[in-house]
Design a protein around this motif. Sequence first.
Motif, PDB file in Angstrom:
ATOM      1  N   GLY A 209      49.497  56.343  39.247  1.00  0.00           N
ATOM      2  CA  GLY A 209      49.997  54.978  39.065  1.00  0.00           C
ATOM      3  C   GLY A 209      50.220  54.651  37.596  1.00  0.00           C
ATOM      4  O   GLY A 209      51.247  54.061  37.236  1.00  0.00           O
ATOM      5  N   ALA A 210      49.278  55.023  36.738  1.00  0.00           N
ATOM      6  CA  ALA A 210      49.421  54.742  35.308  1.00  0.00           C
ATOM      7  C   ALA A 210      50.607  55.503  34.734  1.00  0.00           C
ATOM      8  O   ALA A 210      51.378  54.955  33.936  1.00  0.00           O
ATOM      9  CB  ALA A 210      48.130  55.114  34.577  1.00  0.00           C
TER      10      ALA A 210
ATOM     11  N   HIS B 204      53.827  53.807  35.901  1.00  0.00           N
ATOM     12  CA  HIS B 204      53.992  52.518  35.230  1.00  0.00           C
ATOM     13  C   HIS B 204      54.429  52.746  33.777  1.00  0.00           C
ATOM     14  O   HIS B 204      55.337  52.074  33.280  1.00  0.00           O
ATOM     15  CB  HIS B 204      52.677  51.740  35.290  1.00  0.00           C
TER      16      HIS B 204
ATOM     17  N   ARG C  14      57.969  50.869  38.183  1.00  0.00           N
ATOM     18  CA  ARG C  14      56.966  49.840  38.474  1.00  0.00           C
ATOM     19  C   ARG C  14      56.870  49.520  39.960  1.00  0.00           C
ATOM     20  O   ARG C  14      56.071  48.691  40.365  1.00  0.00           O
ATOM     21  CB  ARG C  14      57.271  48.586  37.673  1.00  0.00           C
ATOM     22  N   SER C  15      57.723  50.131  40.775  1.00  0.00           N
ATOM     23  CA  SER C  15      57.530  49.996  42.224  1.00  0.00           C
ATOM     24  C   SER C  15      57.932  51.310  42.858  1.00  0.00           C
ATOM     25  O   SER C  15      58.830  51.991  42.381  1.00  0.00           O
ATOM     26  CB  SER C  15      58.353  48.839  42.788  1.00  0.00           C
TER      27      SER C  15
ATOM     28  N   ARG D 133      56.811  47.312  45.965  1.00  0.00           N
ATOM     29  CA  ARG D 133      55.403  47.272  45.618  1.00  0.00           C
ATOM     30  C   ARG D 133      55.054  48.383  44.627  1.00  0.00           C
ATOM     31  O   ARG D 133      55.540  49.515  44.764  1.00  0.00           O
ATOM     32  CB  ARG D 133      54.527  47.477  46.864  1.00  0.00           C
TER      33      ARG D 133
ATOM     34  N   LEU E 120      51.815  48.751  41.204  1.00  0.00           N
ATOM     35  CA  LEU E 120      50.432  48.411  40.872  1.00  0.00           C
ATOM     36  C   LEU E 120      50.225  46.904  40.975  1.00  0.00           C
ATOM     37  O   LEU E 120      51.073  46.126  40.570  1.00  0.00           O
ATOM     38  CB  LEU E 120      50.098  48.856  39.444  1.00  0.00           C
ATOM     39  N   PHE E 121      49.095  46.504  41.491  1.00  0.00           N
ATOM     40  CA  PHE E 121      48.710  45.087  41.417  1.00  0.00           C
ATOM     41  C   PHE E 121      47.273  44.984  40.910  1.00  0.00           C
ATOM     42  O   PHE E 121      47.027  44.569  39.796  1.00  0.00           O
ATOM     43  CB  PHE E 121      48.879  44.398  42.766  1.00  0.00           C
ATOM     44  N   CYS E 122      46.303  45.402  41.715  1.00  0.00           N
ATOM     45  CA  CYS E 122      44.906  45.264  41.266  1.00  0.00           C
ATOM     46  C   CYS E 122      44.525  46.378  40.309  1.00  0.00           C
ATOM     47  O   CYS E 122      43.649  46.204  39.466  1.00  0.00           O
ATOM     48  CB  CYS E 122      43.944  45.217  42.452  1.00  0.00           C
ATOM     49  N   GLY E 123      45.163  47.524  40.459  1.00  0.00           N
ATOM     50  CA  GLY E 123      44.923  48.625  39.532  1.00  0.00           C
ATOM     51  C   GLY E 123      43.577  49.310  39.661  1.00  0.00           C
ATOM     52  O   GLY E 123      43.286  50.247  38.914  1.00  0.00           O
TER      53      GLY E 123
ATOM     54  N   CYS F 123      43.567  46.699  46.384  1.00  0.00           N
ATOM     55  CA  CYS F 123      44.630  45.992  47.114  1.00  0.00           C
ATOM     56  C   CYS F 123      45.521  46.896  47.958  1.00  0.00           C
ATOM     57  O   CYS F 123      46.213  46.406  48.839  1.00  0.00           O
ATOM     58  CB  CYS F 123      45.490  45.177  46.151  1.00  0.00           C
ATOM     59  N   PHE F 124      45.562  48.177  47.684  1.00  0.00           N
ATOM     60  CA  PHE F 124      46.381  49.138  48.434  1.00  0.00           C
ATOM     61  C   PHE F 124      47.883  48.898  48.316  1.00  0.00           C
ATOM     62  O   PHE F 124      48.665  49.467  49.055  1.00  0.00           O
ATOM     63  CB  PHE F 124      45.987  49.179  49.930  1.00  0.00           C
ATOM     64  N   ASP F 125      48.300  48.032  47.382  1.00  0.00           N
ATOM     65  CA  ASP F 125      49.732  47.851  47.171  1.00  0.00           C
ATOM     66  C   ASP F 125      50.389  49.150  46.703  1.00  0.00           C
ATOM     67  O   ASP F 125      51.541  49.411  46.984  1.00  0.00           O
ATOM     68  CB  ASP F 125      49.965  46.784  46.084  1.00  0.00           C
TER      69      ASP F 125
ATOM     70  N   LEU G 262      50.132  52.309  47.324  1.00  0.00           N
ATOM     71  CA  LEU G 262      50.115  53.531  48.132  1.00  0.00           C
ATOM     72  C   LEU G 262      51.325  54.404  47.824  1.00  0.00           C
ATOM     73  O   LEU G 262      52.439  53.907  47.669  1.00  0.00           O
ATOM     74  CB  LEU G 262      50.118  53.166  49.620  1.00  0.00           C
TER      75      LEU G 262
END
Lengths: 80, 380, 462
Positions: free
Chosen positions: A21-22, A25, A30-31, A42, A44-47, A51-53, A55
Amino acid sequence: MTFHITVDGREIPVVPGQTVGAALHAAGVRSWRTTRFGGRPRGLFCGIGVCFDCLISVNGRPPERACLLEAEPGDEVTTA
Amino acid sequence: MSDVIVVGAGVVGAACAYYAARAGLDVTVVDRGPVAGGTTGSGEGNILVSDKEPGPELELAVLSNGLWRTLAEHGGFEFEAKGGLVVAETDEIQRQLTDLAAEQGVEHVTVGGAELRDYEPHLAGDLAGGVLYPQDAQVQPMLAAAALLRHGAESFGHGTLRLRLGVTVTGFVRSGDRVTGVRTSQGEILGDAVVNAAGTWGGEIAALAGVELPVLPRRGFILVTEPLREPLIRHKVYTAAYVTNVASDSAGLETSAVIEGTPAGTVLIGASRERVGFDRTTSVPVLSRLAAQAVALFPALREVRAIRSYCGFRPYCPDHLPVIGADPRVPGLYHACGHEGAGIGLAPATGHLLAQLLTGERPDVDLRPFRPERFSEEAA
Amino acid sequence: MTQDLTYDLVVVGGGPAGVAGALTAALAGLRVTLLDSGARLGGQYFRHAAVPRREPGLDRFLRQVRELGARADVLTRHQVWNVSREPDGDVTVHAHTRDASGERPVTLRARRLLIATGAHDRPLPFPGWDLPGVLTAGGAQALLKGGNVLAGRRVVVSGTGPFLLPVATGLAGAGARVLGVYEAGGGLGLARHPLLALGKAAETAGYAAALVRHRVPYRPRHAVVAAHGEREVEAVTVARLDADWNVLTTSIVACDTVAVGYGFVPQIELGTQLGCDTRAEPDGSVVLAVDAAQRTSVPGVWAAGEPTGVAGWAQAEVEGRIAGRAVVADARPQAVRGSDGVLLRRRSRGRAFGAALHEAYPVRPGWQGWLRDDTLVCRCEEVPLARVREAQELGATDARSVKLLARPGMGWCQGRICGYAVSCLAGEPPAPPRRPIAQPVTLGALSEAAPPDAGSQDDPAH
């Protein structure tokens, strides 16, 4: 020092220890998936794995949380 | 003053209220919690004819199946006519399943082992066959209960349907022997008849009226998977052991895989049955066994993740039949509870028949097997 | 596989509380194992890159980690999904980990359990909050600390609480242009920041100086109330708020990233799985109730750090040490030396600080007016506000029935993100979480999770 993973065939650089994810990003991706009802993008959100956004499917495996999964050289990521 | 007070805003109470209102009666529904907060909210929404032995419950189930289809036309919830597929592990079990289907006399298709995957492409390859029941269906039970109450309240010019939530029934109002209302945490509510539709807690309501009704909890866990992008499972699929487990009198743990997909994309995996009172503590061994049985039936589920589980308490009676009808021991009190795991499926028939009783009509189905006093007769 | 030994202590969570607790017990000679979901220990505060940046307390923490590694089993990348208590009082810890062959179950047995599972950000929904580029404040911080990645180039920070300050100064220090810190609470500004009243003057002055140095405006009684963009966030609506957080006036700020957080949600589901008593904090969060020795109401189960009340990393470490000492006293009374005196005093100071923060940064109800009918409340199941309201009209009188009827909280995150908001919308305080499966687990791993002797008394027909 850095290695690469591929996102839909495109190479992006990874600093060892970075999560998938990092790395995405940082590369401006970013999605990487869309929601199943509204088709909303979707990333990263909670990072931190809550949140499982974020995946993502790596090397054809079932989706995992990109924010927890450390990238490994040669990983192939597909976005949906 | 209402004509009828229904205690319980689960799916059975909602159906009783709906049909009573449709018959022109004024109805007040009371529940200590929200709509569908008890067993209705903890179930899968099964509307099954396949799992019933020939007899009075099957008769109810067939009637109910048709009523659900009509009710769904009003909207507010979806009637998923997905069909049930009962599968057999051995030729012997397949023979028993085929015999049962013939006795039941409901619509069914016998499926040979080689054709099973035409119906369910991901089923394990070593099964002997199965029987498909096209009438088996599913609803989202909370939405269905809420929609029935809403529709009942909005549709009928003569009757009115009022909903009193967060109101706990604490006793009965009497005039002589006759029940003329309920005492509640928020005062008395008067009515000519009281319907006990309190599900698993139906025995407690009956006790408030001074009568015994042996409704007890039988705990069940359901595993819910992550939502899948593509539906993996088309029907409600279960093994023959489910039918024997439902009818079993064992207090111990019984599990038999019942597996199905939902519109939300998740797969639901039941069903376990244990008599442990109202204990909500999660049992990992039970979840583990459900998972093992699911993977055995659908090997593709091995890599699919369970994301949550929940449990509920089915209201069961010793003979596994519901209690439907007037209680001769307490004039004015009616019961509609004890449907075990079939409450969603049997709710419309229960409500319809009870409304017939309340309005003095002759019920479409012989209600004697469901009479409330049958347990004390046996004891006597 | 079930391992053929019973640990004196299993610790779940490798942040400052868990590491301190595990190390204290291991130093006294107890058989200890610590599990953490991450690739490296650290938790949210000491989250660090493979090559860490400098951070207050980090050197000390890394020393503790090295010591622990020499004395205990440290299992990273292990997700604990259930803990249950056996009839003999032991605790079974169900975890899983992934290796080349896939996910496999790891089942541990312990005489004692220490829950040190930390907390996560508490977001509030607003229109556009699910656009990529909107992150939680903790998410932006995790990217920076864990991956040396800037969440964005032009960043807006919004929410409530002192955590916004290190996030903003961290981003600015790493080169992001931070366009503003919008603190929904506190009408007083930085010069009267509640941290000052809490004996944190130096810390506050440091943040204030950093904000000035990077020309970052700090705006109390302001918040991001909407995010705009097609595929990503391109701009936000910033509102000036009244004391109840109702919108007074608005302006648009162009940006590529938003970091938001309205406090924290302690992760207590392992405790509630075991039936531990809970209590409500003044800010509405539910935490595990513990006694002076960090013992929960369930025998053999301790908790430390944010699950017992959010108060920061230093407090978490103190609580971890107290819990560790209590565990040692329970296992080997003769091994306990000295008293907890100093630690207990530090803990009460820390608790007072935590409680004062909760009082100083309440979430006010006006945020509900930021939502539109189509604003998603639940991101997982894509449930808009309108569906929540419909469920309420249908007779859902509490958060649980709203969830059953409209599905918020039914998805992947199990309501961790939307749970607080749904409770507020339902008009009730948040209930203790009921999550028997705390982390997703494959059915394959789950089917192999139970010890072979457990389970059935009578096998069904087949």
